[in-house]
Design a protein around this motif. Structure first.
Motif, mmCIF file in Angstrom:
data_model
loop_
_atom_site.group_PDB
_atom_site.id
_atom_site.type_symbol
_atom_site.label_atom_id
_atom_site.label_comp_id
_atom_site.label_asym_id
_atom_site.label_seq_id
_atom_site.Cartn_x
_atom_site.Cartn_y
_atom_site.Cartn_z
ATOM 1 N N CYS A 193 53.079 -52.803 -33.090
ATOM 2 C CA CYS A 193 52.076 -54.009 -33.687
ATOM 3 C C CYS A 193 52.158 -54.956 -33.547
ATOM 4 O O CYS A 193 52.043 -55.451 -34.556
ATOM 5 C CB CYS A 193 54.005 -52.957 -34.467
ATOM 6 N N HIS A 248 42.693 -55.545 -28.879
ATOM 7 C CA HIS A 248 42.222 -55.871 -30.097
ATOM 8 C C HIS A 248 42.302 -55.595 -31.226
ATOM 9 O O HIS A 248 43.584 -55.303 -31.840
ATOM 10 C CB HIS A 248 42.308 -57.115 -29.998
ATOM 11 N N ASP A 283 44.630 -53.055 -40.688
ATOM 12 C CA ASP A 283 43.948 -54.418 -40.851
ATOM 13 C C ASP A 283 42.266 -54.396 -40.352
ATOM 14 O O ASP A 283 42.099 -54.735 -39.627
ATOM 15 C CB ASP A 283 44.813 -55.793 -40.233
ATOM 16 N N CYS A 284 41.252 -53.246 -41.021
ATOM 17 C CA CYS A 284 40.117 -53.168 -41.351
ATOM 18 C C CYS A 284 39.366 -55.006 -41.325
ATOM 19 O O CYS A 284 38.621 -54.131 -40.709
ATOM 20 C CB CYS A 284 39.757 -52.235 -41.374
ATOM 21 N N ALA A 315 47.749 -56.729 -32.118
ATOM 22 C CA ALA A 315 47.156 -57.258 -32.872
ATOM 23 C C ALA A 315 47.330 -58.608 -33.088
ATOM 24 O O ALA A 315 46.841 -59.620 -33.137
ATOM 25 C CB ALA A 315 46.505 -56.986 -34.159
ATOM 26 N N GLN A 316 48.408 -59.100 -32.927
ATOM 27 C CA GLN A 316 49.250 -60.031 -34.233
ATOM 28 C C GLN A 316 48.837 -61.698 -32.237
ATOM 29 O O GLN A 316 48.502 -62.573 -32.812
ATOM 30 C CB GLN A 316 50.661 -59.710 -34.322
ATOM 31 N N SER A 353 45.538 -61.797 -31.692
ATOM 32 C CA SER A 353 44.810 -63.166 -32.263
ATOM 33 C C SER A 353 45.395 -64.311 -32.016
ATOM 34 O O SER A 353 44.411 -65.964 -31.726
ATOM 35 C CB SER A 353 44.874 -62.068 -33.667
ATOM 36 N N HIS A 358 44.486 -54.589 -34.640
ATOM 37 C CA HIS A 358 44.398 -54.675 -35.870
ATOM 38 C C HIS A 358 44.113 -52.904 -36.693
ATOM 39 O O HIS A 358 45.107 -52.591 -38.155
ATOM 40 C CB HIS A 358 42.913 -55.354 -36.082
ATOM 41 N N LEU A 368 36.862 -59.827 -35.785
ATOM 42 C CA LEU A 368 36.771 -59.646 -34.996
ATOM 43 C C LEU A 368 35.768 -59.078 -33.696
ATOM 44 O O LEU A 368 35.184 -59.444 -32.988
ATOM 45 C CB LEU A 368 37.874 -58.520 -34.108
ATOM 46 N N SER A 421 40.642 -57.425 -40.384
ATOM 47 C CA SER A 421 40.902 -58.146 -39.498
ATOM 48 C C SER A 421 39.785 -58.018 -37.884
ATOM 49 O O SER A 421 38.730 -58.449 -37.512
ATOM 50 C CB SER A 421 42.006 -58.201 -38.860
ATOM 51 N N ALA A 422 39.440 -56.529 -38.028
ATOM 52 C CA ALA A 422 39.040 -56.015 -36.859
ATOM 53 C C ALA A 422 37.799 -55.965 -37.322
ATOM 54 O O ALA A 422 37.194 -56.106 -36.322
ATOM 55 C CB ALA A 422 39.439 -54.676 -36.849
#
Length: 190
Positions: A9, A38, A47-48, A12-13, A16, A42, A54, A50-51
């Motif tokens: 988890c 990355h 978190d689609c 991604a954080q 980013s 997400h 990206l 943010s994906a």
């Protein structure tokens, strides 16, 4: 950037955050950035958006030269269109690198659990065929999976009866405790 041995988890954080640090220093994106990891990070945390953002920022040269990045985004596309079976097809449809395999496996596992929860909340009965599509399994494996969770299978009709999860009643909070909490927060603010 070292990503080994971190809970999935956080990928991604961390990615980013690192990407923001790099770009804020005026350094351009580079081809060695772990874009596939990355993107998958997400998707893992559901978190689609943010994906998708990206994906739009990934240079064309990377998209053209790194098929694994495109394969990771294919999973995101399937999620965005709610093509549940397509998500599993996208996962199985690429020979993932050693660095990415664990992330893909973790995502696949969490996605299957999300689908199971969705089925449990949305259906009272479902066909074995549809169940298998939602869970990305063979019909036999899907049947075994849900039977272990207390669902009932009728092989004659090819239907599965969903075992609903018992709802827990929320515990009522004593109003005096709420009053003390409100007074404490007020005291902190002033």
């Amino acid at each position: 950037m070292v990503l080994d041995h971190l809970p999935v988890c956080f990928y991604a954080q961390i990615c980013s955050s690192e990407l923001l640090d790099v770009t804020s220093e005026g350094i351009s994106f580079h081809d060695d950035w772990p874009y596939a990891i990355h993107l998958l990070g997400h998707l893992y945390v559901d978190d689609c958006d943010s994906a998708r953002f990206l994906w739009k920022t990934i240079p064309s040269s990377v998209k053209e030269s790194k098929p694994e990045v495109v394969a990771a985004w294919r999973i995101g596309q399937k999620l965005l269109t709610r093509d549940y079976a397509g998500v599993y097809e996208a996962i199985r449809g690429y020979d993932w690198s050693q660095e990415t395999k664990d992330m893909v496996a973790a995502f696949s596992d969490v996605y299957r659990k999300r689908m199971f929860q969705l089925l449990m909340s949305a259906y009272s009965t479902i066909t074995i065929r549809d169940l298998a599509l939602f869970l990305g399994m063979t019909e036999d494996d899907a049947t075994t999976y849900v039977v272990k969770n207390g669902w009932i299978v009728d092989t004659a009709s090819q239907m599965v009866t969903v075992k609903k999860q018992a709802f827990k009643r929320e515990q009522k909070v004593d109003s005096s405790k709420l009053q003390r909490l409100a007074e404490y927060v007020f005291h902190l603010e002033h």
